[in-house]
Design an enzyme around this catalytic site. Structure first.
Site, PDB file in Angstrom:
ATOM      1  N   ARG A 224       4.573  70.178   8.861  1.00 54.15           N
ATOM      2  CA  ARG A 224       4.313  69.545  10.153  1.00 54.15           C
ATOM      3  C   ARG A 224       5.611  69.400  10.927  1.00 54.15           C
ATOM      4  O   ARG A 224       6.641  69.055  10.356  1.00 54.15           O
ATOM      5  CB  ARG A 224       3.677  68.167   9.943  1.00 54.15           C
TER       6      ARG A 224
ATOM      7  N   ARG B 182       5.976  67.488   2.126  1.00 58.55           N
ATOM      8  CA  ARG B 182       4.551  67.702   2.421  1.00 58.55           C
ATOM      9  C   ARG B 182       4.354  69.053   3.094  1.00 58.55           C
ATOM     10  O   ARG B 182       5.097  69.417   4.004  1.00 58.55           O
ATOM     11  CB  ARG B 182       4.026  66.608   3.341  1.00 58.55           C
TER      12      ARG B 182
ATOM     13  N   LYS C  26      -2.462  57.719   3.526  1.00 55.73           N
ATOM     14  CA  LYS C  26      -3.729  57.367   4.177  1.00 55.73           C
ATOM     15  C   LYS C  26      -4.692  58.553   4.180  1.00 55.73           C
ATOM     16  O   LYS C  26      -5.873  58.408   3.902  1.00 55.73           O
ATOM     17  CB  LYS C  26      -3.481  56.888   5.629  1.00 55.73           C
TER      18      LYS C  26
ATOM     19  N   ARG D 222       9.549  57.607  13.303  1.00 56.54           N
ATOM     20  CA  ARG D 222       8.156  57.175  13.102  1.00 56.54           C
ATOM     21  C   ARG D 222       8.119  55.861  12.319  1.00 56.54           C
ATOM     22  O   ARG D 222       7.310  54.975  12.595  1.00 56.54           O
ATOM     23  CB  ARG D 222       7.358  58.256  12.366  1.00 56.54           C
TER      24      ARG D 222
ATOM     25  N   ARG E 230      -2.933  51.233  16.051  1.00 53.87           N
ATOM     26  CA  ARG E 230      -1.492  51.267  15.805  1.00 53.87           C
ATOM     27  C   ARG E 230      -0.729  50.317  16.716  1.00 53.87           C
ATOM     28  O   ARG E 230       0.494  50.238  16.620  1.00 53.87           O
ATOM     29  CB  ARG E 230      -0.983  52.676  16.083  1.00 53.87           C
TER      30      ARG E 230
HETATM   31  P1  AP5 Z   1      -0.559  61.719   3.342  1.00 57.97           P
HETATM   32  O1  AP5 Z   1      -1.826  61.326   2.643  1.00 57.97           O
HETATM   33  O2  AP5 Z   1      -0.558  62.951   4.159  1.00 57.97           O
HETATM   34  O3  AP5 Z   1       0.010  60.447   4.158  1.00 57.97           O
HETATM   35  P2  AP5 Z   1      -0.469  59.805   5.514  1.00 57.97           P
HETATM   36  O4  AP5 Z   1      -0.343  58.323   5.380  1.00 57.97           O
HETATM   37  O5  AP5 Z   1      -1.816  60.320   5.924  1.00 57.97           O
HETATM   38  O6  AP5 Z   1       0.692  60.346   6.446  1.00 57.97           O
HETATM   39  P3  AP5 Z   1       0.713  60.844   7.949  1.00 57.97           P
HETATM   40  O7  AP5 Z   1       2.096  61.402   8.167  1.00 57.97           O
HETATM   41  O8  AP5 Z   1      -0.427  61.754   8.261  1.00 57.97           O
HETATM   42  O9  AP5 Z   1       0.564  59.496   8.714  1.00 57.97           O
HETATM   43  P4  AP5 Z   1       0.960  59.169  10.126  1.00 57.97           P
HETATM   44  O10 AP5 Z   1       0.199  57.902  10.301  1.00 57.97           O
HETATM   45  O11 AP5 Z   1       2.377  59.108  10.479  1.00 57.97           O
HETATM   46  O12 AP5 Z   1       0.502  60.448  10.949  1.00 57.97           O
HETATM   47  P5  AP5 Z   1      -0.703  60.709  11.932  1.00 57.97           P
HETATM   48  O13 AP5 Z   1      -1.147  62.076  11.692  1.00 57.97           O
HETATM   49  O14 AP5 Z   1      -1.691  59.597  11.899  1.00 57.97           O
HETATM   50  O15 AP5 Z   1       0.595  61.812   2.212  1.00 57.97           O
HETATM   51  C1  AP5 Z   1       1.905  62.215   2.548  1.00 57.97           C
HETATM   52  C2  AP5 Z   1       2.466  63.131   1.443  1.00 57.97           C
HETATM   53  O16 AP5 Z   1       2.614  62.361   0.252  1.00 57.97           O
HETATM   54  C3  AP5 Z   1       1.533  64.303   1.057  1.00 57.97           C
HETATM   55  O17 AP5 Z   1       2.313  65.403   0.724  1.00 57.97           O
HETATM   56  C4  AP5 Z   1       0.768  63.788  -0.176  1.00 57.97           C
HETATM   57  O18 AP5 Z   1       0.406  64.859  -1.026  1.00 57.97           O
HETATM   58  C5  AP5 Z   1       1.807  62.877  -0.812  1.00 57.97           C
HETATM   59  N1  AP5 Z   1       1.226  61.706  -1.491  1.00 57.97           N
HETATM   60  C6  AP5 Z   1       0.192  60.931  -1.049  1.00 57.97           C
HETATM   61  N2  AP5 Z   1      -0.031  59.907  -1.914  1.00 57.97           N
HETATM   62  C7  AP5 Z   1       0.899  60.048  -2.905  1.00 57.97           C
HETATM   63  C8  AP5 Z   1       1.181  59.288  -4.082  1.00 57.97           C
HETATM   64  N3  AP5 Z   1       0.481  58.183  -4.415  1.00 57.97           N
HETATM   65  N4  AP5 Z   1       2.213  59.686  -4.875  1.00 57.97           N
HETATM   66  C9  AP5 Z   1       2.960  60.807  -4.549  1.00 57.97           C
HETATM   67  N5  AP5 Z   1       2.714  61.575  -3.459  1.00 57.97           N
HETATM   68  C10 AP5 Z   1       1.690  61.183  -2.628  1.00 57.97           C
HETATM   69  O19 AP5 Z   1       0.044  60.597  13.354  1.00 57.97           O
HETATM   70  C11 AP5 Z   1       0.935  61.581  13.813  1.00 57.97           C
HETATM   71  C12 AP5 Z   1       1.389  61.239  15.225  1.00 57.97           C
HETATM   72  O20 AP5 Z   1       0.245  61.213  16.107  1.00 57.97           O
HETATM   73  C13 AP5 Z   1       2.026  59.858  15.405  1.00 57.97           C
HETATM   74  O21 AP5 Z   1       3.414  59.878  15.119  1.00 57.97           O
HETATM   75  C14 AP5 Z   1       1.741  59.596  16.898  1.00 57.97           C
HETATM   76  O22 AP5 Z   1       2.617  60.332  17.715  1.00 57.97           O
HETATM   77  C15 AP5 Z   1       0.347  60.159  17.065  1.00 57.97           C
HETATM   78  N6  AP5 Z   1      -0.722  59.169  16.793  1.00 57.97           N
HETATM   79  C16 AP5 Z   1      -1.656  59.240  15.802  1.00 57.97           C
HETATM   80  N7  AP5 Z   1      -2.459  58.178  15.868  1.00 57.97           N
HETATM   81  C17 AP5 Z   1      -2.037  57.430  16.903  1.00 57.97           C
HETATM   82  C18 AP5 Z   1      -2.479  56.187  17.447  1.00 57.97           C
HETATM   83  N8  AP5 Z   1      -3.517  55.501  16.931  1.00 57.97           N
HETATM   84  N9  AP5 Z   1      -1.797  55.680  18.502  1.00 57.97           N
HETATM   85  C19 AP5 Z   1      -0.749  56.342  19.058  1.00 57.97           C
HETATM   86  N10 AP5 Z   1      -0.272  57.530  18.583  1.00 57.97           N
HETATM   87  C20 AP5 Z   1      -0.929  58.060  17.508  1.00 57.97           C
END
Ligand code: AP5
Length: 214
Positions: A159, A126, A13, A170, A87
């Protein structure tokens, strides 16, 4: 035109969101990034969020909705690409109320589909720049110099919630709390589009661009 980029942790994402935001002049609103900023700044909100994030659990809905409302109110002229939000069903309903209040409309929900094992592999490799936030993958998109950011030369870090055990939690939370939000959006009037996120970044991007342009 506000858009939701939906999908499990590690689906890509952030990677795709940055590119789409640049291509279409959208502002990426990542609740994960906002929470990490609060943590870095040591705010009360950041301190409250920390224990949930470290365990791979969701931060309470009221905290998230308040944070999103603050940004949307302050940046009222922006068109948003929501990343990692909503979410839960309560967040989706809260967003609907907020959009109505601010006289905005949601145009599409784009869903990145990626298999759990691919996600565990991606997140265990990552790394991100502690200085500018650029994201790399040690397997598929490594930095030019080991441990250093290509953009600013900052030190690369992992991270704290990317440990395998936390990633698996997660994913479980995603299946239990977040995936059902798609049923809510499936009732319309929005377009819900699924894109295969298992392919190379550029191929996934081309599909997303085509969907948004349409
Ligand atoms: P990346 O693009 O970083 O993936 P992402 O989907 O953004 O992953 P996140 O881990 O950031 O998502 P998340 O939703 O769990 O975390 P968030 O920060 O929102 O890609 C991942 C890796 O793969 C990278 O190394 C990239 O280079 C590689 N890659 C990408 N595309 C690729 C491809 N096509 N092929 C190969 N490699 C690829 O949330 C973190 C925490 O915050 C949550 O657990 C929760 O505790 C809290 N939180 C956040 N939002 C909320 C909410 N709305 N409600 C409640 N809690 C929340």
């Amino acid at each position: 035109m506000d858009v939701i980029l939906f999908g499990p942790p590690g689906a890509g994402k952030g990677t795709q969101g940055d590119r789409l935001a640049e291509r279409f002049g959208l502002e990426r609103l990542s609740t994960g990034d906002l929470l990490r900023e609060h943590r870095r700044n040591g705010t009360p909100l950041g301190r409250e969020a920390q224990r949930y994030m470290d365990a791979g659990e969701l931060v309470p809905d009221a905290v998230i909705l308040g944070m999103v409302e603050d940004v949307m109110t302050a940046r009222s002229r922006a068109r948003f690409l929501f990343d990692g939000f909503p979410r839960t069903r309560a967040q989706a309903e809260g967003l609907a109320a907020l959009l109505e209040r601010l006289n905005r409309k949601l145009s599409a929900v784009l869903v990145l589909d990626v298999d759990d094992e691919t996600i565990v592999e991606r997140l265990s490799s990552r790394v991100f720049c502690g200085n500018c936030g650029a994201v790399y993958n040690l397997r598929t998109d490594p930095p030019a110099a080991p441990g250093r950011c290509n953009v600013c030369g900052g030190r690369l870090e992992q991270r704290s919630d990317d440990r395998e055990e936390t990633v698996r939690n997660r994913l479980a939370v995603y299946r239990r709390e977040t995936a059902p939000v798609l049923d809510y959006y499936g009732q319309g009037p929005f377009t819900v589009v699924h894109v295969n996120g298992e392919r190379p970044v550029e191929d996934v991007q081309a599909d997303l661009v085509a969907q948004l342009a349409a």
